[in-house]
Write an enzyme that holds these catalytic residues in place. Structure first.
Site, PDB file in Angstrom:
ATOM      1  N   LEU A 119     -78.637  35.897 -18.693  1.00 41.39           N
ATOM      2  CA  LEU A 119     -78.148  35.384 -17.411  1.00 41.39           C
ATOM      3  C   LEU A 119     -78.096  33.863 -17.525  1.00 41.39           C
ATOM      4  O   LEU A 119     -79.120  33.187 -17.478  1.00 41.39           O
ATOM      5  CB  LEU A 119     -79.077  35.807 -16.275  1.00 41.39           C
ATOM      6  CG  LEU A 119     -78.924  37.238 -15.740  1.00 41.39           C
ATOM      7  CD1 LEU A 119     -79.156  38.277 -16.817  1.00 41.39           C
ATOM      8  CD2 LEU A 119     -79.867  37.483 -14.568  1.00 41.39           C
ATOM      9  N   ILE A 120     -76.902  33.340 -17.717  1.00 46.54           N
ATOM     10  CA  ILE A 120     -76.760  31.928 -18.061  1.00 46.54           C
ATOM     11  C   ILE A 120     -76.142  31.140 -16.916  1.00 46.54           C
ATOM     12  O   ILE A 120     -75.127  31.534 -16.330  1.00 46.54           O
ATOM     13  CB  ILE A 120     -75.922  31.774 -19.351  1.00 46.54           C
ATOM     14  CG1 ILE A 120     -75.955  30.320 -19.840  1.00 46.54           C
ATOM     15  CG2 ILE A 120     -74.497  32.293 -19.176  1.00 46.54           C
ATOM     16  CD1 ILE A 120     -75.523  30.153 -21.272  1.00 46.54           C
TER      17      ILE A 120
ATOM     18  N   LYS B 141     -82.340  36.508  -6.472  1.00 46.68           N
ATOM     19  CA  LYS B 141     -82.693  36.924  -7.843  1.00 46.68           C
ATOM     20  C   LYS B 141     -82.695  38.442  -7.970  1.00 46.68           C
ATOM     21  O   LYS B 141     -82.283  38.997  -9.001  1.00 46.68           O
ATOM     22  CB  LYS B 141     -84.070  36.361  -8.223  1.00 46.68           C
ATOM     23  CG  LYS B 141     -84.100  34.846  -8.390  1.00 46.68           C
ATOM     24  CD  LYS B 141     -83.301  34.397  -9.596  1.00 46.68           C
ATOM     25  CE  LYS B 141     -83.402  32.886  -9.816  1.00 46.68           C
ATOM     26  NZ  LYS B 141     -84.730  32.462 -10.250  1.00 46.68           N
TER      27      LYS B 141
ATOM     28  N   GLY C  99     -84.022  32.378 -18.134  1.00 48.49           N
ATOM     29  CA  GLY C  99     -84.668  31.142 -18.560  1.00 48.49           C
ATOM     30  C   GLY C  99     -85.845  30.768 -17.690  1.00 48.49           C
ATOM     31  O   GLY C  99     -86.228  29.601 -17.646  1.00 48.49           O
TER      32      GLY C  99
ATOM     33  N   GLN D  18     -90.539  31.504  -9.277  1.00 51.67           N
ATOM     34  CA  GLN D  18     -91.046  31.858 -10.595  1.00 51.67           C
ATOM     35  C   GLN D  18     -92.567  31.933 -10.660  1.00 51.67           C
ATOM     36  O   GLN D  18     -93.161  31.770 -11.721  1.00 51.67           O
ATOM     37  CB  GLN D  18     -90.495  30.869 -11.635  1.00 51.67           C
ATOM     38  CG  GLN D  18     -88.983  30.952 -11.768  1.00 51.67           C
ATOM     39  CD  GLN D  18     -88.388  29.901 -12.705  1.00 51.67           C
ATOM     40  OE1 GLN D  18     -89.084  29.286 -13.485  1.00 51.67           O
ATOM     41  NE2 GLN D  18     -87.081  29.711 -12.604  1.00 51.67           N
TER      42      GLN D  18
ATOM     43  N   CYS E  15     -58.527  16.945 -27.974  1.00 56.00           N
ATOM     44  CA  CYS E  15     -59.512  17.689 -28.753  1.00 56.00           C
ATOM     45  C   CYS E  15     -58.726  18.501 -29.775  1.00 56.00           C
ATOM     46  O   CYS E  15     -57.501  18.632 -29.663  1.00 56.00           O
ATOM     47  CB  CYS E  15     -60.383  18.597 -27.890  1.00 56.00           C
ATOM     48  SG  CYS E  15     -59.483  19.938 -27.072  1.00 56.00           S
TER      49      CYS E  15
END
Length: 483
Positions: free
Chosen positions: A183-184, A265, A287, A296, A455
Site C-alpha cells: 500500500l504505497i 485504514k 509502511g 499506529q 528526459c
C-alpha cells in the site's frame, strides 16, 4: 570483462535443493536484467558463486550498477582470469597488476581456493606476499591493518585476480518467495517498506488509494516505477489504483471525527484484501511504524487488522523516522518523497489512540458500504511498465523536435542519469534541474521565455509539463528529438 557474484550468506546455509533453486533463479534474474539493459552477457551458475562475462568493456560501470541492485547478491567482484601451473606463474601475473597499487603502502595478500590442490591458501599468500615485497619499493607487509589488500581466488587451475569489490543488495532472489501487495502513498515510509520487500525476494506489487489528487497519483506512479525498475525489474508487477475520494467523503459526512483515521485504514485494508485475493497475492505491506502517528498505536493497529484475514506485514514497525529517511536517501527515493504532492482528506481534531472495536463498528454502521464496493469496482490495474505513459491527457502537451535558438532546454533527469548520458546541444542553453526541484525552480522562469523540458523517453517531461501548464505556465513545452 568478468565478474564473480557472491551469494547472500543466508542462501549458502539452505539445504542443497533449496540452494540450487535459489542460484538458478538468481542466475536467470541476472541474465534478464542485463539483457534488458542491452548488455550482452554470459551467465554461469556455480555452487558457491555465479560468473558473469560481458563482451563490451565500455559497459562495465553500467553492468556493475545493474548487478549491485539485484536482490540475492552480496558482493560483485571485478576479476581477470589467468591460467597458471606454478607459484612463479602467479607471482609474474600479480607483479604487473598489484605492484603499482602497493608502492609506498602497507599490504597483505588474501587468497581463497576452490578445488583439489597440493598446497593451501596460506602457502600462496606467503609466497606471493614475499615476492611482491621483494620487487616493490617502499612497500611493507601488515597482516592486520593493511592499506591495500591483494585479493585473489584460485578455482582449480584458474587464477582470478580481483581489482574491485562492490557491495550488493543482499537478500533473496526475486521469484524465490511469494508476492506481496504494498500500500504505497509515495512518502518515505511506504517507499522504504516496498524496497525492503523487494530486497527480501518478495515480488512487490503496488496499490495506491487516490484520495483526490491527480498530481499525487503521478508522483506515486513515478516512485513506484523507480522502485521496480531499480530493484525488481527482473519480474513484472502490477500497479493498482483505487479511487477513494467518495470513500473519504462518506467518512467525513457520517463518521465521528475521532474515529475517522482508524476507519479509513480499515476501509483500505478491506479493499486491499479483495485486490490481493483477485491477484492471488499472499500478504499486504504497509509502511506503518509503532506510535509514529495516532493510528499506529498497538491498540489501533489491532483494531485495524481485525477487519481482514489477510496477513499484513510491517517491515518498519520498530524503525525511527530518521532511520527510514536515511534508507530513502541510500536507495534514491528521498527526493521523490520530500517533494511528493500528497493529498490528505481525513484529519481528526482529536484522533483516538486507543480505539475500541465496539465504537468503531458502531461508527461503521453509519457508513454506506456500497460506496466502498463502487471504489473497488472502479479500480484500475496496470502493468508497472506502462504507468508512466498512462496519465490521462498527458499527450496534450506540445512536443518540440527542433527547438528554436531562443528556447531554453530544461534537463529534468536525475543527476546520475544525466551524468551517464549528458544532453549536448550547440544552439540552445541547457539547464539541469532534476524533476524533484522543478517546484522550487519554476518561480525563476520568465513568462516571455519558452522552456522545453527534457528526459530520455519523454514521458516524465510530458507529465511535469502538463502539471505546469495546468498551473497557468503555458510557456512550458517538451523537447522530444524523435517526435
Amino acid at each position: 570483462m568478468k565478474f564473480v557474484i557472491k551469494l547472500f550468506p543466508e542462501i549458502t546455509i539452505k539445504s542443497k535443493p533449496v540452494r540450487k533453486r535459489f542460484v538458478v533463479q538468481l542466475r536467470r534474474n541476472i541474465k534478464d536484467v542485463l539483457q534488458a539493459a542491452s548488455i550482452k552477457c554470459n551467465v554461469q551458475g556455480l555452487w558457491d558463486a555465479i560468473e558473469v562475462i560481458i563482451t563490451d568493456d565500455d559497459r562495465e560501470e553500467h553492468a556493475i550498477s545493474c548487478l549491485t541492485r539485484i536482490p540475492g547478491i552480496a558482493k560483485v567482484l571485478t576479476v581477470k582470469e589467468h591460467s597458471f601451473e606454478t607459484f612463479d606463474d602467479i607471482l609474474e601475473i600479480t607483479k604487473d597488476i598489484f605492484i603499482p597499487q602497493i608502492e609506498g603502502k602497507s599490504f597483505c595478500v588474501r587468497v581463497k581456493r576452490t578445488g583439489d590442490h597440493s598446497f593451501k591458501s596460506v602457502d600462496v599468500e606467503r609466497y606471493i606476499g614475499g615476492g611482491l615485497l621483494k620487487y616493490s619499493q617502499n612497500a611493507r607487509v601488515d597482516l592486520y591493518n593493511p592499506e591495500y589488500t591483494v585479493r585473489m581466488e584460485i578455482r582449480k587451475q584458474r587464477l582470478h585476480t580481483i581489482s574491485a569489490i562492490h557491495d550488493g543488495l543482499g537478500g533473496y532472489p526475486l521469484g524465490c518467495q511469494d508476492s506481496v501487495l504494498s500500500l504505497i502513498s509515495g512518502g518515505f515510509d511506504s517507499n522504504v517498506a516496498s524496497y525492503l520487500m523487494n530486497r527480501r525476494g518478495l515480488r512487490t506489487h503496488f496499490l495506491f488509494f487516490n484520495l483526490g489528487g491527480t498530481a499525487h497519483e503521478v508522483g506515486v506512479k513515478q516512485v513506484s516505477h523507480y522502485l521496480w525498475s531499480t530493484f525488481g525489474s527482473s519480474h513484472s508487477v502490477k500497479f493498482v489504483t483505487i479511487p477513494f475520494e467518495d470513500v473519504v467523503a462518506e467518512i467525513l459526512q457520517n463518521v465521528d471525527n475521532s474515529q475517522m483515521g482508524v476507519i479509513l485504514k480499515r476501509m483500505m485494508l478491506r479493499a486491499a484484501s479483495q485486490i490481493a485475493e483477485e491477484l492471488n497475492i499472499e500478504a499486504l505491506v504497509t509502511g506503518e511504524s509503532i506510535a509514529q502517528v495516532s493510528s499506529q498505536t498497538l491498540r489501533n493497529l489491532t483494531v485495524i487488522d481485525s477487519v481482514t484475514d489477510t496477513l499484513v506485514l510491517r517491515p518498519l514497525v520498530t524503525m525511527d523516522k530518521p532511520e527510514i529517511v536515511d534508507i530513502s536517501r541510500k536507495i534514491g527515493t528521498y527526493e521523490y518523497a520530500a517533494t511528493m504532492p500528497e493529498f490528505c482528506g481525513v484529519i481528526s481534531v482529536k484522533p483516538t489512540t486507543r480505539a475500541k472495536i465496539e465504537k468503531v463498528e458502531h461508527e461503521e454502521s453509519k457508513f454506506d458500504f456500497s460506496v466502498l464496493d463502487k471504489a473497488i469496482e472502479n479500480r484500475v490495474i496496470e502493468k508497472i511498465q506502462n504507468v508512466l505513459s498512462s496519465t490521462q491527457s498527458v499527450m496534450d502537451v506540445e512536443l518540440v523536435s527542433i527547438p528554436a535558438a531562443s528556447d531554453v532546454i530544461i534537463d529534468i533527469r536525475p543527476p546520475l542519469e544525466e551524468e551517464r548520458k549528458p544532453l549536448l546541444l550547440t544552439n540552445n542553453v541547457v539547464k539541469k534541474i532534476p524533476f524533484f526541484e522543478l517546484g522550487k525552480a519554476k518561480t525563476d522562469f520568465e513568462s516571455g521565455q519558452n522552456y522545453l523540458l527534457y528526459c530520455e523517453k519523454g514521458t516524465m517531461s510530458q507529465m511535469h509539463a502538463q502539471q505546469l501548464n495546468q498551473e497557468g505556465m503555458v510557456n512550458i513545452k517538451v523537447f522530444k528529438p524523435d517526435a
